[in-house]
Scaffold this active site. Sequence first.
Site, PDB file in Angstrom:
ATOM      1  N   HIS A   1     -24.670  83.594  32.423  1.00  0.00           N
ATOM      2  CA  HIS A   1     -23.957  83.266  33.470  1.00  0.00           C
ATOM      3  C   HIS A   1     -23.758  84.681  34.112  1.00  0.00           C
ATOM      4  O   HIS A   1     -23.900  85.595  33.711  1.00  0.00           O
ATOM      5  CB  HIS A   1     -22.525  82.584  33.428  1.00  0.00           C
ATOM      6  CG  HIS A   1     -21.523  83.441  32.769  1.00  0.00           C
ATOM      7  ND1 HIS A   1     -21.262  83.366  31.259  1.00  0.00           N
ATOM      8  CD2 HIS A   1     -20.904  84.387  32.978  1.00  0.00           C
ATOM      9  CE1 HIS A   1     -20.408  84.058  30.971  1.00  0.00           C
ATOM     10  NE2 HIS A   1     -19.975  84.843  31.828  1.00  0.00           N
TER      11      HIS A   1
ATOM     12  N   GLU B   1     -21.399  91.365  29.960  1.00  0.00           N
ATOM     13  CA  GLU B   1     -20.778  90.710  28.944  1.00  0.00           C
ATOM     14  C   GLU B   1     -21.834  90.084  27.993  1.00  0.00           C
ATOM     15  O   GLU B   1     -22.766  89.729  28.392  1.00  0.00           O
ATOM     16  CB  GLU B   1     -19.953  89.311  29.652  1.00  0.00           C
ATOM     17  CG  GLU B   1     -19.358  88.382  28.740  1.00  0.00           C
ATOM     18  CD  GLU B   1     -18.673  87.245  29.400  1.00  0.00           C
ATOM     19  OE1 GLU B   1     -18.889  87.198  30.455  1.00  0.00           O
ATOM     20  OE2 GLU B   1     -18.052  86.429  28.747  1.00  0.00           O
TER      21      GLU B   1
ATOM     22  N   HIS C   1     -19.889  90.520  37.001  1.00  0.00           N
ATOM     23  CA  HIS C   1     -20.408  90.913  35.739  1.00  0.00           C
ATOM     24  C   HIS C   1     -21.863  89.910  35.601  1.00  0.00           C
ATOM     25  O   HIS C   1     -21.831  88.884  36.398  1.00  0.00           O
ATOM     26  CB  HIS C   1     -19.379  90.915  34.687  1.00  0.00           C
ATOM     27  CG  HIS C   1     -19.050  89.497  34.208  1.00  0.00           C
ATOM     28  ND1 HIS C   1     -17.872  88.940  34.923  1.00  0.00           N
ATOM     29  CD2 HIS C   1     -19.538  88.493  33.392  1.00  0.00           C
ATOM     30  CE1 HIS C   1     -17.793  87.718  34.291  1.00  0.00           C
ATOM     31  NE2 HIS C   1     -18.580  87.618  33.488  1.00  0.00           N
TER      32      HIS C   1
HETATM   33 CO    CO Z   1     -18.144  85.855  32.154  1.00  0.00          CO
END
Ligand code: CO
Length: 146
Positions: free
Chosen positions: A8, A137, A88
């Site tokens: 994502h 991440e 992110h």
């Molecule tokens: Co995230």
Amino acid sequence: MKLGRLNHIGVATPSIADSVAFYRDVMGATKIHEPFDLPDQGVKVCFVDTPGADGAMNGTQVELIEPLPGNTSIAAFLDKNPAGGQHHVCYEVPDIHAAKAEFEAMGKRVLGEPRIGAHGTLIFFVHPKDMQGVLTEIMEVSVNAH
Ligand code: CO
């Protein structure tokens, strides 16, 4: 490290409700999940699905992130970017602890210990200054998840 699937893209927003309307009405999103609170991280989160290469809704998601009261990091981001913006990116790995050890062996600053993220699996973040300016991440996903 072996680059994994882009799970994502995190997008900070001052209003998940407004962003949901944007992804539905402007971008034509057809699968938008129910928003939920992640109190440990001080955020409300809402996932928007995109299609995968086969047309099924299993592609990379957009993770809308709105700060809960008392949040500091997303609130500070929105102070600098009042309309919101990309926050992110998140890549999948099969083993979070192995990935953490690999990043640390390369001298990358891992921010805290692996903890449960928005998908209910273990995640950690790597400092953007060690990642070409991108807050990154890393998320554990079992090999059978897709
Ligand atoms: Co995230």
